[in-house]
Write a protein that holds these residues in place. Structure first.
Motif, PDB file in Angstrom:
ATOM      1  N   LEU A 153       0.567  -4.472  -9.176  1.00  0.00           N
ATOM      2  CA  LEU A 153       0.163  -5.403 -10.225  1.00  0.00           C
ATOM      3  C   LEU A 153       0.995  -5.213 -11.490  1.00  0.00           C
ATOM      4  O   LEU A 153       1.685  -4.192 -11.646  1.00  0.00           O
ATOM      5  CB  LEU A 153      -1.323  -5.197 -10.526  1.00  0.00           C
ATOM      6  CG  LEU A 153      -2.249  -5.204  -9.306  1.00  0.00           C
ATOM      7  CD1 LEU A 153      -3.672  -4.871  -9.739  1.00  0.00           C
ATOM      8  CD2 LEU A 153      -2.192  -6.539  -8.571  1.00  0.00           C
ATOM      9  N   PRO A 154       0.937  -6.169 -12.429  1.00  0.00           N
ATOM     10  CA  PRO A 154       1.719  -6.061 -13.670  1.00  0.00           C
ATOM     11  C   PRO A 154       1.412  -4.817 -14.496  1.00  0.00           C
ATOM     12  O   PRO A 154       2.254  -4.339 -15.245  1.00  0.00           O
ATOM     13  CB  PRO A 154       1.331  -7.332 -14.436  1.00  0.00           C
ATOM     14  CG  PRO A 154       0.928  -8.297 -13.381  1.00  0.00           C
ATOM     15  CD  PRO A 154       0.264  -7.473 -12.335  1.00  0.00           C
ATOM     16  N   ASN A 155       0.197  -4.282 -14.369  1.00  0.00           N
ATOM     17  CA  ASN A 155      -0.180  -3.092 -15.151  1.00  0.00           C
ATOM     18  C   ASN A 155       0.190  -1.789 -14.439  1.00  0.00           C
ATOM     19  O   ASN A 155      -0.281  -0.711 -14.811  1.00  0.00           O
ATOM     20  CB  ASN A 155      -1.677  -3.102 -15.469  1.00  0.00           C
ATOM     21  CG  ASN A 155      -2.526  -3.079 -14.203  1.00  0.00           C
ATOM     22  OD1 ASN A 155      -2.026  -2.953 -13.085  1.00  0.00           O
ATOM     23  ND2 ASN A 155      -3.833  -3.213 -14.380  1.00  0.00           N
ATOM     24  N   ASN A 156       1.019  -1.913 -13.358  1.00  0.00           N
ATOM     25  CA  ASN A 156       1.516  -0.761 -12.584  1.00  0.00           C
ATOM     26  C   ASN A 156       0.476  -0.129 -11.669  1.00  0.00           C
ATOM     27  O   ASN A 156       0.773   0.873 -11.008  1.00  0.00           O
ATOM     28  CB  ASN A 156       2.102   0.322 -13.507  1.00  0.00           C
ATOM     29  CG  ASN A 156       3.356  -0.149 -14.218  1.00  0.00           C
ATOM     30  OD1 ASN A 156       4.168  -0.870 -13.645  1.00  0.00           O
ATOM     31  ND2 ASN A 156       3.500   0.238 -15.477  1.00  0.00           N
ATOM     32  N   SER A 157      -0.722  -0.686 -11.624  1.00  0.00           N
ATOM     33  CA  SER A 157      -1.687  -0.229 -10.631  1.00  0.00           C
ATOM     34  C   SER A 157      -1.422  -0.977  -9.327  1.00  0.00           C
ATOM     35  O   SER A 157      -0.568  -1.877  -9.268  1.00  0.00           O
ATOM     36  CB  SER A 157      -3.113  -0.474 -11.113  1.00  0.00           C
ATOM     37  OG  SER A 157      -3.358  -1.866 -11.251  1.00  0.00           O
ATOM     38  N   SER A 158      -2.135  -0.633  -8.265  1.00  0.00           N
ATOM     39  CA  SER A 158      -1.906  -1.276  -6.973  1.00  0.00           C
ATOM     40  C   SER A 158      -3.222  -1.524  -6.249  1.00  0.00           C
ATOM     41  O   SER A 158      -4.240  -0.870  -6.536  1.00  0.00           O
ATOM     42  CB  SER A 158      -0.985  -0.422  -6.101  1.00  0.00           C
ATOM     43  OG  SER A 158      -1.607   0.803  -5.759  1.00  0.00           O
ATOM     44  N   ILE A 159      -3.183  -2.464  -5.321  1.00  0.00           N
ATOM     45  CA  ILE A 159      -4.342  -2.798  -4.496  1.00  0.00           C
ATOM     46  C   ILE A 159      -3.926  -2.664  -3.035  1.00  0.00           C
ATOM     47  O   ILE A 159      -2.890  -3.200  -2.620  1.00  0.00           O
ATOM     48  CB  ILE A 159      -4.831  -4.226  -4.767  1.00  0.00           C
ATOM     49  CG1 ILE A 159      -5.357  -4.344  -6.199  1.00  0.00           C
ATOM     50  CG2 ILE A 159      -5.917  -4.632  -3.770  1.00  0.00           C
ATOM     51  CD1 ILE A 159      -5.757  -5.758  -6.580  1.00  0.00           C
ATOM     52  N   SER A 160      -4.716  -1.937  -2.258  1.00  0.00           N
ATOM     53  CA  SER A 160      -4.435  -1.791  -0.832  1.00  0.00           C
ATOM     54  C   SER A 160      -4.956  -3.012  -0.077  1.00  0.00           C
ATOM     55  O   SER A 160      -6.051  -3.504  -0.356  1.00  0.00           O
ATOM     56  CB  SER A 160      -5.094  -0.527  -0.280  1.00  0.00           C
ATOM     57  OG  SER A 160      -4.537   0.631  -0.867  1.00  0.00           O
ATOM     58  N   LEU A 161      -4.152  -3.504   0.863  1.00  0.00           N
ATOM     59  CA  LEU A 161      -4.522  -4.659   1.674  1.00  0.00           C
ATOM     60  C   LEU A 161      -4.737  -4.233   3.120  1.00  0.00           C
ATOM     61  O   LEU A 161      -4.136  -3.272   3.593  1.00  0.00           O
ATOM     62  CB  LEU A 161      -3.418  -5.717   1.626  1.00  0.00           C
ATOM     63  CG  LEU A 161      -3.004  -6.248   0.250  1.00  0.00           C
ATOM     64  CD1 LEU A 161      -1.855  -7.229   0.404  1.00  0.00           C
ATOM     65  CD2 LEU A 161      -4.170  -6.908  -0.463  1.00  0.00           C
ATOM     66  N   THR A 162      -5.594  -4.953   3.815  1.00  0.00           N
ATOM     67  CA  THR A 162      -5.694  -4.765   5.257  1.00  0.00           C
ATOM     68  C   THR A 162      -4.477  -5.427   5.912  1.00  0.00           C
ATOM     69  O   THR A 162      -3.764  -6.212   5.279  1.00  0.00           O
ATOM     70  CB  THR A 162      -6.973  -5.386   5.825  1.00  0.00           C
ATOM     71  OG1 THR A 162      -6.894  -6.826   5.674  1.00  0.00           O
ATOM     72  CG2 THR A 162      -8.203  -4.868   5.093  1.00  0.00           C
ATOM     73  N   LEU A 163      -4.251  -5.114   7.168  1.00  0.00           N
ATOM     74  CA  LEU A 163      -3.116  -5.712   7.864  1.00  0.00           C
ATOM     75  C   LEU A 163      -3.231  -7.229   7.893  1.00  0.00           C
ATOM     76  O   LEU A 163      -2.254  -7.943   7.657  1.00  0.00           O
ATOM     77  CB  LEU A 163      -3.028  -5.170   9.291  1.00  0.00           C
ATOM     78  CG  LEU A 163      -1.893  -5.722  10.154  1.00  0.00           C
ATOM     79  CD1 LEU A 163      -0.531  -5.430   9.521  1.00  0.00           C
ATOM     80  CD2 LEU A 163      -1.963  -5.141  11.564  1.00  0.00           C
ATOM     81  N   ARG A 164      -4.424  -7.744   8.142  1.00  0.00           N
ATOM     82  CA  ARG A 164      -4.608  -9.195   8.208  1.00  0.00           C
ATOM     83  C   ARG A 164      -4.376  -9.839   6.842  1.00  0.00           C
ATOM     84  O   ARG A 164      -3.761 -10.902   6.745  1.00  0.00           O
ATOM     85  CB  ARG A 164      -6.007  -9.520   8.711  1.00  0.00           C
ATOM     86  CG  ARG A 164      -6.263 -11.000   8.915  1.00  0.00           C
ATOM     87  CD  ARG A 164      -5.422 -11.560  10.052  1.00  0.00           C
ATOM     88  NE  ARG A 164      -5.932 -11.145  11.332  1.00  0.00           N
ATOM     89  CZ  ARG A 164      -5.288 -11.309  12.480  1.00  0.00           C
ATOM     90  NH1 ARG A 164      -4.079 -11.862  12.473  1.00  0.00           N
ATOM     91  NH2 ARG A 164      -5.806 -10.917  13.622  1.00  0.00           N
ATOM     92  N   GLU A 165      -4.854  -9.206   5.770  1.00  0.00           N
ATOM     93  CA  GLU A 165      -4.614  -9.721   4.421  1.00  0.00           C
ATOM     94  C   GLU A 165      -3.127  -9.728   4.112  1.00  0.00           C
ATOM     95  O   GLU A 165      -2.610 -10.682   3.513  1.00  0.00           O
ATOM     96  CB  GLU A 165      -5.354  -8.865   3.396  1.00  0.00           C
ATOM     97  CG  GLU A 165      -6.859  -9.037   3.420  1.00  0.00           C
ATOM     98  CD  GLU A 165      -7.595  -7.947   2.670  1.00  0.00           C
ATOM     99  OE1 GLU A 165      -8.822  -8.041   2.553  1.00  0.00           O
ATOM    100  OE2 GLU A 165      -6.928  -6.998   2.186  1.00  0.00           O
ATOM    101  N   ALA A 166      -2.426  -8.677   4.535  1.00  0.00           N
ATOM    102  CA  ALA A 166      -0.989  -8.583   4.295  1.00  0.00           C
ATOM    103  C   ALA A 166      -0.240  -9.675   5.046  1.00  0.00           C
ATOM    104  O   ALA A 166       0.687 -10.294   4.514  1.00  0.00           O
ATOM    105  CB  ALA A 166      -0.476  -7.205   4.705  1.00  0.00           C
TER     106      ALA A 166
END
Length: 238
Positions: A153-166
């Motif tokens: 994300l723009p604030n340098n944090s991140s979000i984990s996605l499932t394989l299907r979401e990816a």
């Protein structure tokens, strides 16, 4: 290397037939008669696919898969059941099932569904806009790292996605700024278009929208009665 399937089925006759046929067409199969043995097997081996009966002698197949997903949230799996009930199918899809097959079923159809799911779970084809060897996709003010299944994300944090979401995110990115029909998305990612898979798609779109709320440039817009548009504002300004 053969693709490895964990098959959980307490009906011995059906289990034996399915195991032998899957091995005949080229899969490696570990067959367990109950949830306890299946969970133990999962902890010591890697599997490309799970095939799990919903009604097991010692547990609920849904509960088994939920335990397994705590170990590997990206695990692909199919539910088998003798019950053709809407609530069961919806529960299975909410857990993240790739498919839900009602007994009795045609064994060749099962094999075809397994192969389609395994093929869909391979990395999506990348267009000329992105190098085929690149694991990083830049989406406006976001960065998607495919190998990590993370959206930065723009604030340098991140979000984990499932394989299907990816997979859904990558597909929409590669078809950005155009109308994507729901039916086309379902056929591309699931291989078929039906009501229950449509409900599952709604869940994944909702999850991606929640992640994209952190972006000022990327969004998913509804096109009523048709589908969606994956918009990147930065590109639209050019």
């Amino acid at each position: 290397m053969k693709q490895h399937i964990l098959f959980v089925e307490d009906e011995r006759d059906l289990g034996n037939v399915v195991k032998q046929y899957l091995e005949l067409v080229g899969f490696e199969v570990t067959w367990c008669l109950n949830a306890h043995d299946a969970f133990d097997a999962y902890k010591i081996s890697k599997f490309h696919m799970l095939i799990v009966d919903v009604q097991l002698v010692d547990s609920d197949g849904f509960e088994l898969v939920e335990k397994i997903k705590k170990l590997n949230k990206n695990q692909s799996f199919i539910f088998l059941t003798a019950r053709n009930e809407k609530n069961d199918r919806l529960r299975g899809l909410k857990i993240g099932a790739d498919d839900y097959i009602v007994k009795p079923f045609d064994i060749d159809e099962l094999v075809l569904r397994i192969k389609n799911i395994l093929k869909r779970n391979e990395p999506l084809y990348v267009t000329e806009e992105v190098s085929a060897t690149s694991n990083e996709l830049r989406m406006g003010d976001l960065i998607f790292k495919k190998d990590l299944l993370k959206l930065f994300l723009p604030n340098n944090s991140s979000i984990s996605l499932t394989l299907r979401e990816a997979q859904l995110l990558e597909y929409m990115f590669l078809h950005q700024n155009r109308i994507l029909k729901r039916a086309d998305i379902l056929l591309e990612l699931w291989g078929e278009n039906d009501y229950f898979l449509g409900r599952s798609l709604d869940v994944f779109i909702s999850r991606l929208r929640k992640a994209l709320n952190h972006s000022s440039e990327v969004s998913i817009q509804n096109v009523y009665g048709v589908g969606y548009i994956f918009s990147i504002a930065e590109l639209l300004k050019n």
